[in-house]
Design a protein around this motif. Sequence first.
Motif, PDB file in Angstrom:
ATOM      1  N   GLU A  67       0.842  -1.190   0.000  1.00  0.00           N
ATOM      2  CA  GLU A  67       0.000   0.000   0.000  1.00  0.00           C
ATOM      3  C   GLU A  67       0.881   1.245   0.000  1.00  0.00           C
ATOM      4  OE1 GLU A  67      -3.253   0.097  -0.262  1.00  0.00           O
ATOM      5  OE2 GLU A  67      -3.488  -2.092  -0.229  1.00  0.00           O
ATOM      6  N   VAL A  68       0.618   2.167  -0.935  1.00  0.00           N
ATOM      7  CA  VAL A  68       1.457   3.355  -1.108  1.00  0.00           C
ATOM      8  C   VAL A  68       0.675   4.606  -0.719  1.00  0.00           C
ATOM      9  CG1 VAL A  68       2.750   4.761  -2.758  1.00  0.00           C
ATOM     10  CG2 VAL A  68       2.783   2.255  -2.952  1.00  0.00           C
ATOM     11  N   LEU A  69       1.327   5.488   0.030  1.00  0.00           N
ATOM     12  CA  LEU A  69       0.752   6.781   0.415  1.00  0.00           C
ATOM     13  C   LEU A  69       1.582   7.888  -0.218  1.00  0.00           C
ATOM     14  CD1 LEU A  69      -1.199   8.484   2.175  1.00  0.00           C
ATOM     15  CD2 LEU A  69       0.492   8.302   4.027  1.00  0.00           C
ATOM     16  N   ASP A  70       0.905   8.739  -1.021  1.00  0.00           N
ATOM     17  CA  ASP A  70       1.568   9.875  -1.666  1.00  0.00           C
ATOM     18  C   ASP A  70       1.093  11.149  -0.978  1.00  0.00           C
ATOM     19  OD1 ASP A  70       2.724  11.758  -3.294  1.00  0.00           O
ATOM     20  OD2 ASP A  70       1.481  11.337  -5.050  1.00  0.00           O
ATOM     21  N   LEU A  71       2.009  11.834  -0.293  1.00  0.00           N
ATOM     22  CA  LEU A  71       1.670  13.017   0.502  1.00  0.00           C
ATOM     23  C   LEU A  71       1.971  14.298  -0.265  1.00  0.00           C
ATOM     24  CD1 LEU A  71       3.143  11.495   3.677  1.00  0.00           C
ATOM     25  CD2 LEU A  71       0.783  12.249   3.513  1.00  0.00           C
ATOM     26  N   GLY A  72       1.045  15.268  -0.198  1.00  0.00           N
ATOM     27  CA  GLY A  72       1.211  16.492  -0.960  1.00  0.00           C
ATOM     28  C   GLY A  72       1.181  16.178  -2.443  1.00  0.00           C
ATOM     29  N   CYS A  73       0.181  15.417  -2.866  1.00  0.00           N
ATOM     30  CA  CYS A  73       0.164  14.860  -4.225  1.00  0.00           C
ATOM     31  C   CYS A  73      -0.070  15.906  -5.304  1.00  0.00           C
ATOM     32  CB  CYS A  73      -0.887  13.772  -4.335  1.00  0.00           C
ATOM     33  SG  CYS A  73      -2.605  14.377  -4.248  1.00  0.00           S
ATOM     34  N   GLY A  74      -0.595  17.096  -4.939  1.00  0.00           N
ATOM     35  CA  GLY A  74      -0.873  18.104  -5.952  1.00  0.00           C
ATOM     36  C   GLY A  74      -1.844  17.586  -6.998  1.00  0.00           C
ATOM     37  N   LEU A  75      -1.498  17.732  -8.258  1.00  0.00           N
ATOM     38  CA  LEU A  75      -2.374  17.300  -9.346  1.00  0.00           C
ATOM     39  C   LEU A  75      -2.260  15.805  -9.642  1.00  0.00           C
ATOM     40  CD1 LEU A  75      -1.920  20.369 -11.701  1.00  0.00           C
ATOM     41  CD2 LEU A  75      -3.877  19.838 -10.246  1.00  0.00           C
ATOM     42  N   GLY A  76      -1.483  15.102  -8.825  1.00  0.00           N
ATOM     43  CA  GLY A  76      -1.489  13.647  -8.870  1.00  0.00           C
ATOM     44  C   GLY A  76      -0.637  12.986  -9.925  1.00  0.00           C
ATOM     45  N   GLU A  77       0.324  13.704 -10.490  1.00  0.00           N
ATOM     46  CA  GLU A  77       1.151  13.093 -11.543  1.00  0.00           C
ATOM     47  C   GLU A  77       1.943  11.893 -11.018  1.00  0.00           C
ATOM     48  OE1 GLU A  77       0.758  13.854 -14.501  1.00  0.00           O
ATOM     49  OE2 GLU A  77       0.104  15.929 -14.647  1.00  0.00           O
TER      50      GLU A  77
ATOM     51  N   ASN B  17      -9.045  21.696  -4.314  1.00  0.00           N
ATOM     52  CA  ASN B  17      -8.995  21.873  -5.763  1.00  0.00           C
ATOM     53  C   ASN B  17      -8.026  20.885  -6.402  1.00  0.00           C
ATOM     54  OD1 ASN B  17     -10.861  23.923  -6.449  1.00  0.00           O
ATOM     55  ND2 ASN B  17      -9.477  25.501  -5.669  1.00  0.00           N
ATOM     56  N   ALA B  18      -6.854  20.704  -5.774  1.00  0.00           N
ATOM     57  CA  ALA B  18      -5.870  19.761  -6.306  1.00  0.00           C
ATOM     58  C   ALA B  18      -6.426  18.344  -6.307  1.00  0.00           C
ATOM     59  CB  ALA B  18      -4.584  19.829  -5.494  1.00  0.00           C
ATOM     60  N   ILE B  19      -7.052  17.949  -5.214  1.00  0.00           N
ATOM     61  CA  ILE B  19      -7.597  16.593  -5.110  1.00  0.00           C
ATOM     62  C   ILE B  19      -8.718  16.381  -6.130  1.00  0.00           C
ATOM     63  CG2 ILE B  19      -8.970  15.077  -3.627  1.00  0.00           C
ATOM     64  CD1 ILE B  19      -6.001  14.994  -2.998  1.00  0.00           C
ATOM     65  N   ARG B  20      -9.564  17.369  -6.310  1.00  0.00           N
ATOM     66  CA  ARG B  20     -10.648  17.251  -7.290  1.00  0.00           C
ATOM     67  C   ARG B  20     -10.085  17.027  -8.693  1.00  0.00           C
ATOM     68  NH1 ARG B  20     -12.298  21.049 -10.574  1.00  0.00           N
ATOM     69  NH2 ARG B  20     -11.363  22.721  -9.315  1.00  0.00           N
ATOM     70  N   LEU B  21      -9.110  17.841  -9.086  1.00  0.00           N
ATOM     71  CA  LEU B  21      -8.530  17.706 -10.421  1.00  0.00           C
ATOM     72  C   LEU B  21      -7.764  16.395 -10.570  1.00  0.00           C
ATOM     73  CD1 LEU B  21      -7.265  21.383 -10.834  1.00  0.00           C
ATOM     74  CD2 LEU B  21      -9.138  20.302 -12.113  1.00  0.00           C
ATOM     75  N   ALA B  22      -7.028  16.018  -9.527  1.00  0.00           N
ATOM     76  CA  ALA B  22      -6.262  14.775  -9.587  1.00  0.00           C
ATOM     77  C   ALA B  22      -7.191  13.574  -9.722  1.00  0.00           C
ATOM     78  CB  ALA B  22      -5.395  14.640  -8.334  1.00  0.00           C
ATOM     79  N   ALA B  23      -8.292  13.575  -8.988  1.00  0.00           N
ATOM     80  CA  ALA B  23      -9.243  12.465  -9.054  1.00  0.00           C
ATOM     81  C   ALA B  23      -9.901  12.393 -10.428  1.00  0.00           C
ATOM     82  CB  ALA B  23     -10.305  12.628  -7.966  1.00  0.00           C
ATOM     83  N   GLU B  24     -10.235  13.546 -10.995  1.00  0.00           N
ATOM     84  CA  GLU B  24     -10.843  13.562 -12.329  1.00  0.00           C
ATOM     85  C   GLU B  24      -9.888  12.988 -13.366  1.00  0.00           C
ATOM     86  OE1 GLU B  24     -11.867  17.625 -12.998  1.00  0.00           O
ATOM     87  OE2 GLU B  24     -13.620  17.578 -11.664  1.00  0.00           O
ATOM     88  N   ARG B  25      -8.628  13.347 -13.279  1.00  0.00           N
ATOM     89  CA  ARG B  25      -7.646  12.862 -14.253  1.00  0.00           C
ATOM     90  C   ARG B  25      -7.406  11.361 -14.098  1.00  0.00           C
ATOM     91  NH1 ARG B  25      -3.243  17.912 -14.318  1.00  0.00           N
ATOM     92  NH2 ARG B  25      -4.821  19.548 -14.695  1.00  0.00           N
ATOM     93  N   ALA B  26      -7.396  10.886 -12.863  1.00  0.00           N
ATOM     94  CA  ALA B  26      -7.224   9.449 -12.639  1.00  0.00           C
ATOM     95  C   ALA B  26      -8.416   8.671 -13.176  1.00  0.00           C
ATOM     96  CB  ALA B  26      -7.035   9.182 -11.146  1.00  0.00           C
ATOM     97  N   ALA B  27      -9.616   9.196 -12.934  1.00  0.00           N
ATOM     98  CA  ALA B  27     -10.826   8.528 -13.413  1.00  0.00           C
ATOM     99  C   ALA B  27     -10.854   8.467 -14.937  1.00  0.00           C
ATOM    100  CB  ALA B  27     -12.059   9.259 -12.888  1.00  0.00           C
ATOM    101  N   ALA B  28     -10.394   9.523 -15.584  1.00  0.00           N
ATOM    102  CA  ALA B  28     -10.374   9.559 -17.048  1.00  0.00           C
ATOM    103  C   ALA B  28      -9.466   8.482 -17.622  1.00  0.00           C
ATOM    104  CB  ALA B  28      -9.932  10.937 -17.523  1.00  0.00           C
TER     105      ALA B  28
END
Length: 252
Positions: free
Chosen positions: A60-70, A90-101
């Motif tokens: 299990e991996v934890l990414d802290l301060g993930c920003g836009l999730g790259e 805002n960062a989490i919303r955008l990161a989640a949208e990009r991952a879902a896409a």
Amino acid sequence: MPDDSPNMTHIQFDSSYGGDALYAPDSPLREICGDIIPWDIGGPQPVLMEIEEAGGFRGEVLDLGCGLGENSRFLAGRGHRVTAVDASSNAIRLAAERAAALGLDMRFVVSDAITLEGLDADARFDTVIDSALYHGLEPEQRKRYLATLHRVSTPGATLHVICFSDLVPKEIAAPNRCSEEELRATFTGAGWSITSLEHATYTVSVKFSRDILHQIVDVLNVPGGREFVDGLSADEQNRLLLPVWAVTADRA
């Protein structure tokens, strides 16, 4: 947050991810940087990719301060189970949208990294990555932060931290620069045993150019600032490479 260094206390992280300028209206850097987000390079950090390719991630991996999730998306794409955390909604919303896409199965959490109160109470991680968060904390906050990471990690877990080194002029990054002495003392005091501490580089956005950095060191009156900027290397995409520590530690 860090002290009164203009390049840190005037940063508005959440609103910058919503399209506003990174620096607040009272910052001397607002006009220089505009809406540039220096750490948004449109892909994962090369130094993190090297760590992953060397087998530095498991479980299990934890990414802290993930920003836009790259970084998170890169790790998930490599088959890792990733939970990504950032204080910016805002960062989490955008990161989640990009991952879902991309059809990636990941978890995104809005939380203060020092407390991680947004995580499930029983959440535990085998690998933790901090790509340029640690150096934004004050010394006392760093102790609490590392203690929190110890609490949410499994016995023998691995922690990777990428943070500004003391090769960065203090006028640019104080108190964000990290010395080897500080890192060893703080990690050990929080129950982490450093297994690797090496100089590395952190890639910044091509928009965060040498000219922009020249203007920053000029307005901040950094002694030797232009010489520091001129001495920075760049990659094949002309992205500047800032000096950092790459720290790997095991949970004692």
